[in-house]
Design an enzyme around this catalytic site. Structure first.
Site, mmCIF file in Angstrom:
data_model
loop_
_atom_site.group_PDB
_atom_site.id
_atom_site.type_symbol
_atom_site.label_atom_id
_atom_site.label_comp_id
_atom_site.label_asym_id
_atom_site.label_seq_id
_atom_site.Cartn_x
_atom_site.Cartn_y
_atom_site.Cartn_z
ATOM 1 N N LYS A 180 -13.546 19.133 8.874
ATOM 2 C CA LYS A 180 -14.459 19.333 9.995
ATOM 3 C C LYS A 180 -14.579 20.829 10.260
ATOM 4 O O LYS A 180 -13.645 21.466 10.745
ATOM 5 C CB LYS A 180 -13.952 18.614 11.249
ATOM 6 N N GLU B 30 -5.658 -3.636 -0.620
ATOM 7 C CA GLU B 30 -6.074 -4.653 0.360
ATOM 8 C C GLU B 30 -7.274 -5.475 -0.104
ATOM 9 O O GLU B 30 -7.566 -6.531 0.467
ATOM 10 C CB GLU B 30 -6.483 -3.969 1.677
ATOM 11 N N THR C 214 0.875 -1.175 0.000
ATOM 12 C CA THR C 214 0.000 0.000 0.000
ATOM 13 C C THR C 214 0.909 1.220 0.000
ATOM 14 O O THR C 214 2.055 1.138 0.419
ATOM 15 C CB THR C 214 -0.842 0.056 1.279
ATOM 16 N N TRP D 246 -19.214 18.016 9.091
ATOM 17 C CA TRP D 246 -18.269 17.502 8.102
ATOM 18 C C TRP D 246 -18.571 18.094 6.735
ATOM 19 O O TRP D 246 -19.714 18.179 6.322
ATOM 20 C CB TRP D 246 -18.352 15.983 8.018
HETATM 21 P P1 ADP Z 1 -3.215 4.481 -2.336
HETATM 22 O O1 ADP Z 1 -4.268 5.369 -2.924
HETATM 23 O O2 ADP Z 1 -3.089 4.714 -0.871
HETATM 24 O O3 ADP Z 1 -1.989 4.498 -3.139
HETATM 25 P P2 ADP Z 1 -4.799 2.253 -3.121
HETATM 26 O O4 ADP Z 1 -4.564 2.297 -4.572
HETATM 27 O O5 ADP Z 1 -4.937 0.956 -2.469
HETATM 28 O O6 ADP Z 1 -3.650 2.985 -2.392
HETATM 29 O O7 ADP Z 1 -6.002 3.216 -2.825
HETATM 30 C C1 ADP Z 1 -7.136 2.893 -2.120
HETATM 31 C C2 ADP Z 1 -7.929 4.110 -1.835
HETATM 32 O O8 ADP Z 1 -8.253 4.833 -3.017
HETATM 33 C C3 ADP Z 1 -9.252 3.831 -1.195
HETATM 34 O O9 ADP Z 1 -9.123 3.600 0.175
HETATM 35 C C4 ADP Z 1 -10.020 5.105 -1.506
HETATM 36 O O10 ADP Z 1 -9.722 6.133 -0.576
HETATM 37 C C5 ADP Z 1 -9.496 5.502 -2.840
HETATM 38 N N1 ADP Z 1 -10.440 5.101 -3.893
HETATM 39 C C6 ADP Z 1 -10.372 4.024 -4.675
HETATM 40 N N2 ADP Z 1 -11.395 3.986 -5.545
HETATM 41 C C7 ADP Z 1 -12.158 5.068 -5.291
HETATM 42 C C8 ADP Z 1 -13.380 5.596 -5.833
HETATM 43 N N3 ADP Z 1 -14.006 5.008 -6.849
HETATM 44 N N4 ADP Z 1 -13.876 6.720 -5.276
HETATM 45 C C9 ADP Z 1 -13.244 7.348 -4.263
HETATM 46 N N5 ADP Z 1 -12.097 6.905 -3.728
HETATM 47 C C10 ADP Z 1 -11.554 5.787 -4.223
#
Ligand code: ADP
Length: 546
Positions: A448, A338, A188, A453
């Site tokens: 916030k 994940e 991640t 929010w």
């Molecule tokens: P990172 O963004 O931390 O590099 P990931 O690719 O695993 O790692 O990203 C996961 C995160 O991306 C999710 O927890 C969420 O916050 C965001 N995300 C993924 N898809 C969407 C979506 N369709 N809309 C909004 N947020 C999204």
């Protein structure tokens, strides 16, 4: 007389295995194509038949080099055919493929490679200068180089093509495995603390692949032509390479060329029917394309009828509408490294088949409906599940056979996993009676203000719906009276200037209350991007600390 003995299933107990997909591709789709763009922009074509042979040669070569079951083999590579060979060849030899994110800082890549205990590394020759920055910090026993540029592979590195040529793929035997054995791992991003490793198994990958290929997800068919722009180091290109090999669809890999001009050239030359990438890729692409209609009409043509899987960050409704004008439907997905990563998809459910286009766009701009095998609940701050009424929000928690239950070599902690074993995603959302998830924010991005929010995602999407705005990212800035207030960082379209009053009027017309309007606007030339191409809000917070 009825038996009281419990009946047992008569089904065979066959472990799920990636090797089955490889065998299938080699025997059922030998002439289907895998096209890759090389660093010099030329295209190279392989068939799945060749892919099958080469992948088995790679697996044999790794065994000849002494690979042991469970050994990690890292890749530092763009999207191309040889990377796909690693996706299958490394697990076929009993190894675990670990895709390194080449956009991270060198020290961070080294930290991740060491945490994963990567034993071998496979790397693109064009990335050797990057490797030079961290090789001394790692202990790779063997470094294998994809020779794309035509130059000789420097000693003491091993030449990938030479290794394949020497290996006896014909007599290769798959290394025996259980279905829960690891096949690949991804880290991640380290936006909150150190990066953490997620390890996928044969079983989780196969189940995710089957779900992804369903009609209401990617609807992948052998007649599809897939352009994966999502890097193969970003959650395994969202699992698409496995689906492609399972269905035998044509693959078109962009290599290192991800500039909008290059992608538009590739789409013209090898028109895809399905593409995938984060929203920022498509924002850049549509701007370049629409500008070209005025300056160079006819230079490019977007492939009408293409489906585009977009996710990794919220997809603005304006982007969905802009592509639909050209006959391309954006299918939004939500998920994380994940979650393998596909967890929800926004597809037109049957009850919306006669809905107005406005309603369809609105739903397409949501994260969508949980995919099969994934359970979702929204935990409110009070520890109770928020009802699916489209109003109440809570943290998304997920559970299922392709959701990670821990991180590699990290003790399970309550801030990441609930006591009853659900993954805490850190994303805040509501869900409506139709099961559509609407992401409000990441917990850390919510603003916030005076005890209420404000969703940065909602503000961004509305701002990006304004005709003068190319990109907008909203962050919280500290405020003595309200605790936090929204700051909108806006990239205007060429020839346009920031008009704060006009943007506020636009937001009010979209239904925002006055107190939700940005406290301040900043005109910027580009929103900084993370290593996976998403808006980098941490950087913006550093740029505008108060
Ligand atoms: P990172 O963004 O931390 O590099 P990931 O690719 O695993 O790692 O990203 C996961 C995160 O991306 C999710 O927890 C969420 O916050 C965001 N995300 C993924 N898809 C969407 C979506 N369709 N809309 C909004 N947020 C999204």
């Amino acid at each position: 007389m009825a038996s009281t003995r419990p009946i047992r299933s008569t089904m065979m107990n066959v472990p799920l295995s990636l090797n089955h997909l490889l065998e299938r591709a080699g025997h059922l789709f030998p002439s289907n194509e895998i096209v890759s763009r090389l660093p010099d922009k030329s295209l190279v074509r392989h068939t799945y038949g060749q892919f099958y042979g080469r992948t088995r040669q790679l697996a044999q070569a790794l065994l000849d080099l002494g690979l042991q079951p469970g050994d990690r083999v890292a890749t530092l590579s763009w999207n191309h055919h040889a990377h796909l060979e690693c996706y299958f060849g490394i697990p076929a030899a009993g190894g675990v493929m670990h895709t390194l994110n080449l956009r991270l800082a060198a020290e961070e890549i080294a930290w991740i490679a060491n945490d994963a205990q990567d034993r071998f590394l496979v790397v693109d020759d064009v990335l050797l200068p990057l490797l030079a920055q961290f090789q001394g910090l790692c202990n790779f026993e063997k470094i294998i180089v994809f020779p794309f540029s035509g130059a000789a592979v420097p000693i003491p590195f091993l030449d990938y093509e030479a290794l394949l040529a020497q290996a006896d793929g014909e007599n290769f035997r798959y290394v025996a495995h259980e279905e829960d054995d690891a096949v690949s791992m991804c880290y991640t991003s380290g936006t909150t603390g150190k990066p953490k490793g997620v390890v996928y198994s044969h079983r989780s990958t196969l189940l995710h692949t089957l779900v992804g290929c369903m009609g209401d997800c990617w609807a992948l068919r052998s007649s599809d032509v897939v352009l994966p722009v999502t890097p193969m180091f970003h959650a395994n290109s969202w699992g698409m390479p496995y689906g492609a090999v399972m269905t035998g669809c044509k693959l078109v890999f962009p290599g290192p060329h991800l500039h909008p001009d290059d992608l538009l050239d590739l789409m013209r030359d090898e028109p895809p029917t399905l593409s995938l990438g984060v929203p920022t890729i498509w924002m850049g692409l549509i701007q370049t394309y629409e500008a070209s209609l005025l300056t160079h009409p006819g230079r490019w043509k977007l492939p009408a009828g293409m489906r585009s899987l977009v996710g990794g960050a919220a997809v603005p409704e304006a982007l969905i509408r802009a592509f639909d004008k050209h006959g391309i439907w954006i299918l939004q997905g939500w998920g994380m490294t994940e979650t393998s990563p596909l967890a929800t998809v926004s597809y037109p459910k049957s009850e919306f088949k006669d809905a107005s286009m406005d309603e369809r766009y609105r739903r397409a701009a949501m994260a969508g409906v949980p995919v099969p095998l994934v359970d979702i609940r929204l935990r409110g701050e009070d520890g109770q599940d928020a009802p699916w009424d489209g109003q109440h929000v809570g943290e998304i928690q997920v559970h299922g056979p392709f959701i990670t239950g821990s991180y590699h070599q990290v003790p399970v902690s309550e801030d990441k996993f609930s006591i009853d074993g659900w993954l805490r995603t850190g994303d805040v959302a509501s869900m409506d009676t139709h099961g559509f998830v609407r992401i409000t924010d990441r917990t850390k991005d919510l603003i916030k203000s005076g005890g209420e929010w404000i969703s940065s995602v909602d503000l961004e999407n509305a701002l990006m719906g304004h005709p003068d705005v190319a990109e907008a990212a909203v962050i919280a800035i500290p405020d003595a009276k309200w605790s936090e207030r929204p700051l909108a960082c806006v990239v205007c379209k060429p020839g346009k200037t920031l008009d704060e009053a006009g943007l506020n009027t636009h937001l009010l017309a979209q239904g925002f209350a006055k107190w939700q309007l940005p406290e301040r606007y900043e005109a910027i030339t580009a929103v900084p991007r993370t290593s996976t191409g998403k808006f980098y809000k941490l950087k913006l917070r550093e740029m505008f600390p108060a």
